[in-house]
Structure formats: C-alpha cells, structure tokens
Scaffold this motif. Structure first.
Motif, short mmCIF file in Angstrom:
data_model
loop_
_atom_site.label_atom_id
_atom_site.label_comp_id
_atom_site.label_asym_id
_atom_site.label_seq_id
_atom_site.Cartn_x
_atom_site.Cartn_y
_atom_site.Cartn_z
N GLU A 318 0.81 -1.21 0.00
CA GLU A 318 0.00 0.00 0.00
C GLU A 318 0.85 1.27 0.00
O GLU A 318 0.32 2.37 -0.22
CB GLU A 318 -0.95 0.00 1.21
N ALA A 319 2.17 1.15 0.22
CA ALA A 319 3.04 2.32 0.15
C ALA A 319 3.24 2.78 -1.29
O ALA A 319 3.75 3.88 -1.53
CB ALA A 319 4.39 2.02 0.80
N MET A 320 2.89 1.94 -2.24
CA MET A 320 2.90 2.29 -3.67
C MET A 320 4.26 2.78 -4.14
O MET A 320 4.40 3.77 -4.85
CB MET A 320 1.82 3.34 -3.96
N GLY A 321 5.30 2.04 -3.72
CA GLY A 321 6.63 2.33 -4.21
C GLY A 321 7.42 3.32 -3.40
O GLY A 321 8.58 3.58 -3.72
N LEU A 322 6.83 3.89 -2.36
CA LEU A 322 7.57 4.81 -1.49
C LEU A 322 8.04 4.04 -0.25
O LEU A 322 7.35 3.14 0.24
CB LEU A 322 6.69 5.98 -1.06
N GLY A 323 9.20 4.43 0.26
CA GLY A 323 9.76 3.74 1.41
C GLY A 323 10.10 4.68 2.54
O GLY A 323 9.77 5.86 2.53
N TRP A 324 10.78 4.11 3.54
CA TRP A 324 11.28 4.87 4.69
C TRP A 324 10.15 5.65 5.39
O TRP A 324 10.28 6.84 5.66
CB TRP A 324 12.41 5.81 4.26
N HIS A 325 9.05 4.97 5.63
CA HIS A 325 7.94 5.64 6.32
C HIS A 325 8.40 6.14 7.68
O HIS A 325 8.98 5.41 8.49
CB HIS A 325 6.76 4.70 6.50
N ASN A 326 8.12 7.40 7.95
CA ASN A 326 8.54 8.06 9.18
C ASN A 326 7.30 8.30 10.06
O ASN A 326 6.40 9.03 9.65
CB ASN A 326 9.21 9.40 8.82
N PRO A 327 7.25 7.70 11.23
CA PRO A 327 6.04 7.82 12.05
C PRO A 327 6.00 9.07 12.92
O PRO A 327 5.01 9.31 13.61
CB PRO A 327 6.10 6.56 12.92
N GLN A 328 7.09 9.85 12.91
CA GLN A 328 7.16 10.99 13.82
C GLN A 328 6.40 12.19 13.24
O GLN A 328 6.73 12.68 12.17
CB GLN A 328 8.63 11.38 14.04
N GLY A 329 5.41 12.67 13.94
CA GLY A 329 4.65 13.82 13.47
C GLY A 329 4.05 13.54 12.11
O GLY A 329 3.42 12.50 11.87
N ALA A 330 4.28 14.48 11.17
CA ALA A 330 3.81 14.29 9.80
C ALA A 330 4.74 13.40 9.00
O ALA A 330 4.46 13.06 7.85
CB ALA A 330 3.65 15.64 9.11
N GLY A 331 5.89 13.04 9.58
CA GLY A 331 6.84 12.19 8.89
C GLY A 331 7.70 12.93 7.90
O GLY A 331 8.42 12.32 7.11
N ASN A 332 7.66 14.27 7.92
CA ASN A 332 8.45 15.07 6.98
C ASN A 332 8.72 16.43 7.60
O ASN A 332 8.62 16.59 8.83
CB ASN A 332 7.73 15.20 5.64
N ALA A 333 9.07 17.39 6.77
CA ALA A 333 9.34 18.76 7.24
C ALA A 333 10.36 18.72 8.38
O ALA A 333 11.43 18.13 8.23
CB ALA A 333 8.05 19.46 7.63
N GLU A 334 10.02 19.30 9.54
CA GLU A 334 10.99 19.36 10.65
C GLU A 334 11.23 18.00 11.28
O GLU A 334 12.14 17.85 12.11
CB GLU A 334 10.53 20.36 11.72
N ASN A 335 10.47 16.99 10.89
CA ASN A 335 10.65 15.64 11.42
C ASN A 335 11.33 14.71 10.42
O ASN A 335 11.32 13.49 10.60
CB ASN A 335 9.31 15.04 11.82
N THR A 336 11.93 15.25 9.37
CA THR A 336 12.50 14.41 8.31
C THR A 336 13.73 13.65 8.80
O THR A 336 14.57 14.19 9.53
CB THR A 336 12.88 15.27 7.09
#
Length: 778
Positions: A318-336
């Motif tokens: 279901e990740a559709m080819g994307l990896g390295w899922h980050n569970p912290q906050g939004a998983g991006n931006a300041e939490n990258t």
C-alpha cells in the motif's frame, strides 16, 4: 509471499482435510503459482552457478517503447526552455505531502541527481545516471538514497507531461541542473540522450557484504570491517577491492561520520580520495564537488533510524513504491530523517556563495550528536553564524559539519585546494561547474551521443575520449573491395588479422560507452603496450603501410583511417575463413571511423580498460593469478560478454569462431581444436561435445586442462576454463550442440558474422543513433 493457506494450517496443522474441504484452490502445496515459489531458489542451491541468463536482462521484452523507438527524434520535439521553466516552477511549489525545505526543492533535487550519477565507477564503467537505475533495486533502497524516492515522485507530473520524449535518466540530471541555476549557480551545460533501463540491474557487483535492507537502519550499523578493504585505514597498503568505488555497501561515496562512523577526519580523507578517484575524480574535482554540493540545503536526522520503516523495495504494497515511512509527526518537514545527520552548512542554504568554505575554515569544530544519534560537528565559537530552520519561521540552529567535511580541512592536499577556492570564488565556481558536468555526463560516452541545444561545451575534454572530425573524403564500396584484396596480399595471415581487429573493437564496454575500434587507439599508448595486444603490433604496422599507400594513390581527397583499415582487415579475413570452410559470405563493413591522437588519449583512464582476463583471446594476466581462487575466470568472461551486450548465442558463436581462427592472444593451442586453423569451421564445437574425450586438470590451479581419448589415454586437446565452460554450463552447451550438429556449419557462419559485425559496430553511435535495439543490438 502471502500464503492463502496460513489460516487453515494454523487452525489444525495435522488435518489435511481442511484443504480438501475448502475445495476452491486449484493449487497444492504451500505457494500459489508455478513461477512464484519461496526460497530456496536456484541461486540458493547452486551459488557458484554461472548465471548466463544475465546476458538477456533489460531486453526488448521488458521495454514498452519497442524496437523502433528513436529517442533522439523524440527528444528533439521538446522545447527545452519550456521544460526547464516547468521544472523551475515545480522546484518552488511546495506540496503538503512532502514540504520543501526553505520552500525550495532545489537542494534535495541536487542530491537526487548527484546520487544517481555518483554510483559511476571507472573500473568497469558501471553505475552512473545513464539509465536511471536509481529507480530500481538495489540502488533505490540503499540507505544512502533515503528519500530520493520522494524527489522522483515529485517529478512525476513533469515526466507524464513529456512522456516518452523525456527519459527519467535525462529528467533526473536536468532537474539537478535547473536546481543549481535557480539558486544562482552557472552550470556548464546539459546533454540529453540517456536511455532508461526497464528492469533492475542484476549484473553489477556492489560488494561482498551480505546486506539486509530491513535491518541496516543507519550508517552507524555499518561498523564491522568488511571484505572490500585491504589493510587498516592507516596502513600504507590500504585499498579498495576492484571494481568497487563506494566505501561500504549501500553508500554512494563514504560514510559522512568517518570510516565506520568512527569520527576520524584523516581516515575520512583517505576514504574520500580512494572512492572519488575510483569515480574518475582528481583532488580538485573532489573538493569542488563536496564544497559545491554542501553550499546548498541541509542534512536530515530528526528521528532515530530504528523508527524509520523499510526502504521502497520491501515496503508494504500500500506504500505504492515509497519507502522509509517516518512515524514521527507528519513524517516530513521538521521531522524528516534521511542520513541521520541534522543541520545545514551555511546561513543561506538556497543561494550559491562561498560560505561553506568560509565557515569551514573560520571556526574550530567539536563533535556533537544529532537527534537521531549520528556523529556530527558544530562550531566551538558561540558567535558563529546560525542557520535558519527549514520549516519553522524564526527558529535557528548552529552550523553543522560532517566528519567528511572536516576531512577537507585536515588533509594537506585537500586543504590546499580549499584555500585556493577560498581566495578565488570564480575559480571555485568554474571548477564546481566543470566537475558537476563531468559527474553527470561521465557515463554517457563520446560527445556525439549528447542531445539538445545546451550541448555547447568545448570539444576536447579529455574524459570524453574525444575524436577529431574527419578531414578527408570517405572511402566508397569500390575502395573497400580494393583494400580487401590488398590486405589479403600483404602476407599477414587470417589469424593475425582477426585477432588485431577483435582486439581493437573488444575494448568497448556498454556501461559507459568507452572503448571500441573508432579512434584507432590500438596503435597508441597504453593499448599498444598491453600484454594482451603484443600480437597485434606488427599487424598494425603492416596495415599502416597499406594506409600510406592508399592515401598516396587514391586521389579525390580520399583517405582511409587506420581505425577503419584495422576493422576492414578483420572483415576480409573472416570472409576468407568462411570461404575456406565452403561458405560464401559478405561481412558487413561501415566506414567512417577516424584516428585520434596520443594527446587526446587519457593514459590513466584508458589503463582502466586493460583486461586482467579476456576469455575471447584466452588471456589471463599474471597479476590475476592470486584472484583466481575467489573469482573464476569464466565469471569475468561472462562479465566481459555482458559489457559488450552479447547474448548467450552471440557469446558462444564468437568464442568458437575465434578459437578455430587462431585468435588466442599468444597463438597458443588452447581451445584451438582443429587441424584447419584459420578456417571458420565448427570444429571447436565438435571437439567440445566429443564424448570420446575425457578432460582432466593440467595444473594444480585447475585453470588449464587436457582432453584425452578415453580408450587410449592419448592427449588430443588442451583447453582453459574459458573453453570448457561452453561444454560444462548447461545453457551454453545447448547452444554448442546446435553448431556441432551435422547441419550447423552454415548457421554457425551466419551467426558468427552477425556477432562479429555487432562487436565491430559497438562504438559507432555516429551511425547507430539513440535506439537501444536494432540490427546490431541484442
């Protein structure tokens, strides 16, 4: 693989009637589908098996564009200025699912392009940006490529807009250029023409480590000394196993925390010098790339590595080819989280300036730790400039340096280059511009493969293996016929003519489009001095006399290049050999090759093309003897066939033909199982499949063999592993049987001629264009 019987089996493992009662599954056993089984696989059972099937990867069946697609014609329909505007707009249009640092995707796109190109290695020409292998395993899921999947996904709308006219490989590099230009950096140019691959690369050797993508969570986990290095970092003999270029599995260059995350800047400098030189970069180019690249953007280490999900290749469906899922906050931006190191090198991460070097040398640095636990460096001076947060307005952070940055300061040679760039920003700018151009174009081969209006770079860049323009009228069909007759009359035999032509052409490698007969470099250093080419030296001189005679008498401004003449001599010899075997044939010949000069030949870079083994000419270099115990010669033979884009039938036909034509590098009898040397017969295959012969090792190393008549013990033939592999490997033997059969002679001659012509034309992109498939291709 999901097992649809798991639930039934877990309920009652002993009740086989459970399966019968369901009645809906037409398959028995524990897996579904005959083509999709769990381990063990063929490689599990027979790990040393010669994987001949590697010759047939990335073929026409995998390519949705089909055999007639002409990428050059398609690329020419693009308005490059419009395309660059589209890319630039995208770079400054942040999207919620992956917000841009500082509102500008430029820095992360530079990293994407850099890492796509940075896999290149000079030893075998593999890697690089040329086929966009960053999209496929294993490269797509290397820890060092963390979140490049997001960069490519952001580019998807542009790829869809331009479709087949724009390859992913070209788009990735061009986006890197646009990002640099957007932030004020003058790039050196862009050449399109990269053809996408359509399946994972299963042929390249990336190192001896057994790498588990699911468990390698960070650089810090790579702490065990592996087999790719010889000696310790401080030893004089410290070196990296060929053909590798990266310091460790799953890295592009080096561990930014120092060798095995030990924080040692001098050790890091040693690793940098070795890895960058393996990627064809000198000290000045190395410093320019590191200092130039780190002028932009930031590194990301906001979340511990063990919190991050698996890479794309093994992420949930279901990740559709994307990896390295980050569970912290939004998983991006300041939490990258990307490489574990957190922070920026400069106060203005989206502007080209010299502040990276200024900050590196203006302040002392002390070791610190990122939120992810990675080792990094911060200034000891509390008044040092601070960097803005990439997403939170008003928030600032200390400057960040990596161990690999401090390395440039402590290594004397790198420091000298840095100091030059510090005092002359224009020189630095030009050096980075040229080094970036080389990085992103190094694997494209000769300049005439470049496409587009920005191919304005001057001729003669030595790393492009430049060829001069022809300054004479070309030869025509009548000249070709006359030259063939003259060549066959000079007293040089068929075997010597064949081995000379093949020696000139077979240096080609499709990985970076280097080598080949065009340019006539067989007559120049270093190739003329290679041990494998000693037999060709007098032949080249004899052909040079033919050239001089023709040029003096042809008239009409016509001349024949030595490069053309060497190939034509081989073609004439093959025709004669076929004729002597009772088969009339015409070997195709396409004139137009030119002769380059010694001044336009980079001795060091061409030395990397020198073979340590060459199964086609039954050659094994003296220095290879110590390696033979770990890498069988036939495996390197397969690798050479792969680099020449040969199929298994082409590889087999060529080898069998070269043997009976007497083309061993030293004119030895190994594999020459015929009484008619110089005749294009099927005798090699007849001898290979002769069941009256029994083969046994002739030496303790098991590299040469004797074939004896079973009944009498009489020694009839000798051979090497390069010969016997065509009888011992099941796939190759099945092909040999075709040629050994009573009706195999004409088929063999036709197949040999086609394969011969393919090899002679491998480097003729001036006439083949930008089609992956065609009359010459596999």
């Amino acid at each position: 693989m999901v097992d649809i019987h798991d639930e039934a089996r877990s309920a009652d493992r002993t009740d086989t009637s459970t399966f019968e009662m369901q009645g809906s599954c037409p398959f028995g056993g524990d897996t579904v589908g005959g083509a999709f089984g769990d381990s063990p696989t063929l490689e599990t059972w027979y790990p040393d098996r010669l994987r001949v099937e590697l010759l047939h990867t990335n073929g026409l069946a995998a390519d949705p564009m089909g055999p007639d697609f002409d990428y050059a014609a398609a690329f020419a329909t693009i308005d490059l200025a419009e395309l660059k505007r589209d890319i630039t707009t995208l770079l400054t249009t942040s999207v919620p699912w992956w917000p841009a640092d500082y509102g500008n995707y430029g820095p992360q796109m530079i990293r994407m392009a850099w890492h796509s190109a940075g896999t290149y290695r000079i030893a075998d020409g593999r890697g690089g940006a040329g086929t966009a292998m960053q999209r496929f395993a294993p490269i797509s899921s290397w820890w060092d490529n963390g979140n490049t999947d997001k960069s490519r996904r952001l580019l998807q709308p542009i790829k869809h807009k331009y479709g087949s006219a724009l390859s992913w490989a070209d788009l990735i590099v061009l986006t890197g250029n646009c990002a640099l230009e957007l932030m004020g950096f003058p790039t050196y140019g862009f050449g399109g023409g990269r053809l996408d691959a359509w399946e994972a690369d299963d042929a390249s050797y990336w190192g001896p480590e057994v790498w588990d993508a699911a468990n390698v969570a960070s650089y810090d986990s790579m702490v065990t000394r592996d087999e790719r290095w010889r000696g310790q970092n401080s030893d004089a003999d410290y070196d990296l196993q060929n053909p590798l270029a990266a310091s460790h599995q799953a890295l592009i260059y080096v561990n930014p925390e120092g060798p095995y995350a030990n924080g040692d800047p001098l050790g890091s400098a040693r690793d940098i010098r070795i890895t960058f030189s393996r990627m064809a970069m000198n000290d000045e180019e190395t410093v320019a790339l590191i200092a130039g690249g780190h002028a932009f953007g930031k590194s990301h280490g906001a979340v511990p590595a063990d919190k991050i999900g698996p890479p794309p290749e093994i992420a949930p469906i279901e990740a559709m080819g994307l990896g390295w899922h980050n569970p912290q906050g939004a998983g991006n931006a300041e939490n990258t989280m990307t490489n574990g190191i957190e922070g920026s090198w400069t106060p203005d991460p989206t502007q080209w300036d010299n502040s990276y070097l200024e900050n590196l040398f203006a302040y002392d640095y002390q070791q610190s730790e990122s939120p992810a636990g990675a080792l990094q460096w911060t200034p000891t001076d509390p008044d040092a400039p601070r960097t803005p947060d990439a997403h939170v307005p008003g928030l600032t952070h200390p400057l960040m340096m990596m161990t690999s940055d401090i390395a440039l300061k402590v290594d004397p040679a790198y420091r000298a280059v840095c100091e030059k760039f510090l005092t002359d920003f224009d020189t630095f700018t030009l050096a980075f511009s040229k080094a970036w151009y080389k990085l992103t174009h190094r694997d494209m081969g000769p300049k005439h493969r470049y496409l587009g209006p920005e191919v304005t770079i001057e001729d003669g860049l030595l790393w492009q293996d430049p060829l001069p323009e022809a300054d004479h009228a070309p030869i025509d069909a009548a000249d070709v016929d006359a030259l063939k007759r003259r060549i066959l009359a000079i007293g040089v035999g068929v075997p010597d003519l064949v081995v000379t032509a093949f020696s000139a052409a077979s240096t080609y490698r499709d990985s970076d489009h280097r080598g080949g007969a065009n340019g006539g470099r067989l007559a120049l250093a270093p190739q003329k001095d290679w041990a494998v080419n000693r037999r060709t030296v007098p032949v080249v001189e004899a052909l040079r006399a033919v050239k001089d005679e023709f040029d003096a008498t042809a008239g009409g401004g016509k001349q024949v290049s030595l490069a053309d003449l060497i190939v034509l001599a081989g073609c004439a010899a093959v025709e004669q050999a076929a004729r002597d075997a009772g088969v009339e044939t015409t070997v195709p010949f396409t004139p137009g090759r030119v002769d380059t000069t010694q001044e336009l030949t980079d001795l060091e870079m061409f030395e990397w093309l020198r073979p340590v083994t060459d199964g086609f000419r039954n050659f094994v270099a003296d220095e290879y003897a110590g390696v033979a115990a770990t890498v069988a010669p036939e495996k390197l033979f397969l690798d050479r066939a792969n680099l020449m884009t040969l199929t298994a039938p082409e590889w087999t036909a060529l080898t069998g033909g070269l043997r009976v034509l007497g083309a061993n590098h030293d004119a030895s009898a190994h594999g020459v199982w015929t009484d008619r040397v110089g005749v294009l017969s099927t005798d090699f295959f007849v001898g290979l499949t002769d069941t009256d012969l029994e083969w046994s090792p002739a030496d303790a190393s098991g590299t040469t063999f004797v074939g004896r008549v079973r009944e009498t013990g009489e020694a009839r033939f000798t051979g090497t592993r390069h010969d016997l592999v065509f009888g011992s490997n099941a796939q190759l033997r099945s092909i040999a049987d075709v040629y050994a059969a009573a009706d195999g002679q004409r088929r063999f001659v036709a197949d040999f001629v086609r394969a011969w012509d393919k090899v002679m034309m491998l480097d003729r992109f001036d006439v083949k264009g930008h089609k992956r498939y065609g009359s010459m291709a596999a």
